[in-house]
Write a protein that holds these residues in place. Sequence first.
Motif, PDB file in Angstrom:
ATOM      1  N   HIS A   1       0.696  -1.570   0.276  1.00 45.11           N
ATOM      2  CA  HIS A   1      -0.272   0.029   0.043  1.00 45.11           C
ATOM      3  C   HIS A   1       0.918   1.415   0.369  1.00 45.11           C
ATOM      4  CE1 HIS A   1       1.145   0.910   3.829  1.00 45.11           C
ATOM      5  NE2 HIS A   1       1.213  -0.129   4.381  1.00 45.11           N
TER       6      HIS A   1
ATOM      7  N   THR B   1       1.339   5.658   0.935  1.00 46.24           N
ATOM      8  CA  THR B   1       2.373   5.870   2.250  1.00 46.24           C
ATOM      9  C   THR B   1       0.811   6.356   3.329  1.00 46.24           C
ATOM     10  OG1 THR B   1       3.768   7.249   1.609  1.00 46.24           O
ATOM     11  CG2 THR B   1       2.999   8.184   3.411  1.00 46.24           C
ATOM     12  N   MET B   2       0.231   5.764   4.686  1.00 43.03           N
ATOM     13  CA  MET B   2      -0.345   6.348   5.346  1.00 43.03           C
ATOM     14  C   MET B   2       0.020   7.006   6.650  1.00 43.03           C
ATOM     15  SD  MET B   2      -1.790   2.144   6.510  1.00 43.03           S
ATOM     16  CE  MET B   2      -3.139   1.755   4.430  1.00 43.03           C
TER      17      MET B   2
ATOM     18  N   ASP C   1      -6.095   2.697   9.332  1.00 44.12           N
ATOM     19  CA  ASP C   1      -6.371   2.439   7.385  1.00 44.12           C
ATOM     20  C   ASP C   1      -5.267   1.592   7.280  1.00 44.12           C
ATOM     21  OD1 ASP C   1      -7.695   4.870   7.250  1.00 44.12           O
ATOM     22  OD2 ASP C   1      -5.504   6.627   6.728  1.00 44.12           O
TER      23      ASP C   1
ATOM     24  N   SER D   1     -10.720  -0.443   6.979  1.00 45.06           N
ATOM     25  CA  SER D   1      -9.843   0.323   5.653  1.00 45.06           C
ATOM     26  C   SER D   1     -10.134  -0.259   4.300  1.00 45.06           C
ATOM     27  CB  SER D   1      -8.286   0.588   6.046  1.00 45.06           C
ATOM     28  OG  SER D   1      -8.515  -1.484   6.240  1.00 45.06           O
TER      29      SER D   1
ATOM     30  N   THR E   1      -7.540  -0.213   0.678  1.00 47.77           N
ATOM     31  CA  THR E   1      -6.697  -0.402  -0.080  1.00 47.77           C
ATOM     32  C   THR E   1      -6.406  -0.469  -1.331  1.00 47.77           C
ATOM     33  OG1 THR E   1      -5.299  -2.199  -0.174  1.00 47.77           O
ATOM     34  CG2 THR E   1      -4.819  -1.056   1.583  1.00 47.77           C
TER      35      THR E   1
ATOM     36  N   ASP F   1       0.504  -5.085   7.204  1.00 46.59           N
ATOM     37  CA  ASP F   1       0.717  -3.749   7.331  1.00 46.59           C
ATOM     38  C   ASP F   1       1.769  -2.772   7.151  1.00 46.59           C
ATOM     39  OD1 ASP F   1      -2.378  -4.181   8.000  1.00 46.59           O
ATOM     40  OD2 ASP F   1      -1.199  -4.808  10.017  1.00 46.59           O
TER      41      ASP F   1
ATOM     42  N   TYR G   1       2.749  -0.570  11.546  1.00 47.36           N
ATOM     43  CA  TYR G   1       0.992  -0.319  11.969  1.00 47.36           C
ATOM     44  C   TYR G   1       0.556  -1.653  11.891  1.00 47.36           C
ATOM     45  CZ  TYR G   1       1.645   3.507   8.935  1.00 47.36           C
ATOM     46  OH  TYR G   1       2.511   4.308   8.455  1.00 47.36           O
TER      47      TYR G   1
ATOM     48  N   GLU H   1      -5.221  11.622   9.243  1.00 47.84           N
ATOM     49  CA  GLU H   1      -5.158  11.306   8.051  1.00 47.84           C
ATOM     50  C   GLU H   1      -4.015  12.676   7.150  1.00 47.84           C
ATOM     51  OE1 GLU H   1      -6.487   8.428   6.268  1.00 47.84           O
ATOM     52  OE2 GLU H   1      -8.025   8.188   7.737  1.00 47.84           O
TER      53      GLU H   1
ATOM     54  N   ARG I   1      -2.901  11.106  -6.744  1.00 54.09           N
ATOM     55  CA  ARG I   1      -3.785  10.061  -6.746  1.00 54.09           C
ATOM     56  C   ARG I   1      -4.496   9.462  -7.648  1.00 54.09           C
ATOM     57  NH1 ARG I   1      -6.984  13.013  -1.145  1.00 54.09           N
ATOM     58  NH2 ARG I   1      -4.351  13.250   0.104  1.00 54.09           N
TER      59      ARG I   1
END
Length: 404
Positions: A114, A116-117, A122, A130, A132, A148, A152, A292, A385
């Motif tokens: 995934h 960057t979180m 998330d 959550s 992804t 994760d 995380y 976030e 995005r």
Amino acid sequence: MKKYTKLVSWWFLICVLLLGSCQQDDSDNNVTPEPDGSELFVSADVKSTISKTILQGYALTAGYGRFLPAIKYDVTFYKFTYKTTYKDNPIEVSGLLAIPQNTPNPPAIVSAQHGTMFADADAPSNFPASFTGFELFAAAGYITLIPDFIGYGVSQNTFHPYYDQKYSALTVVDMLKAAKWYLKDANIAANNNLFLVGYSEGGYVTMAAQKEIETNPAHKLTLTAVAAGAGGYDLTGMLSGIATTTTYVNPSFLAFIIQAYNTTYDWKRPLTDFFQEPYATNIPTLFDGTKEIDAINQGLTTSPAALFNPTFYANLQNPTGEQALKKALTDNSFLDWVPKSPTRLYHGTADESVFYSTSESTYNRFKAAGATNVEFFPIEGGMHRTSIEPMMTNALPWIESLNK
């Protein structure tokens, strides 16, 4: 006398044989078992089985409408806990394991990394709270692993080692080994194909795992193909861009990598060495796992000159300044390695967060070094995005063509 001598001789022979046998048994008992992934496995807890219809709804809501025709299977999801290594010590980490139901043939394995979180909520293992997007590979018929990452899930009390090549790679590789053991132990069939997919930070983590697998045969993993999108593979090039730009729209990324390196490498420098106030004081709270990306960006500034300590900012452009940081960025870039497995790189040409030039320069370096299995797919007009869906819809048919 002869009879006595014979008797002693026989007893001596028997003792020797018994002693040798005991020593052999002790030796056998001391042999270390060959690592098979069981030493990394902790648990696999079923979360739920979700129908393909509901997963199609998730895809539409999250903007993956073009992925709908590929969603063919119900999926059982597990919270998967395993061990990896952090600072030379074992640490428990977690991820999401997704297994498609009733596939006509044993499925291949996809490890999907995934982006960057910042918020603990998330983490992929929190699915379905959550999402992804990579869960959809399972609905397309692939056993899918989504780590994760350290920092995380069950390891959320450890600060995430953002853009550290070693820990990025091992988090993926160790999940693969633990999961392969679990699947075999649980009699869940899989074929021999193994794919890596990732976007943003996940693109970087994917490349780190690819390098680790291809250069370390002790892992006993063989890659079929790799798809990586918009990763900061050339961190030294990224630094040059940051040091000269007047505006950077995601300052959260900049603060995150500096805070991560300061923590991961035990520099223990005060944040005022790097950042101006009030940002230096506020950064620990901004990165407390409750916020976030948009909230963190709002708490910083899009002007690198205003964000960074003036001395630090000047030293980014000074060849002799900030040597520890520059060495870390160089060590964590992919400057002296060439992929062996079939590899596709993707990047939006209008990416405002991870500069398009980092994928372009990485691809050109790979080709110049003799890479024959690497392709580059620019996504025209794509921003950070908006480019993940075009990447996924291009990568899936390619993966399917190789899954034989």
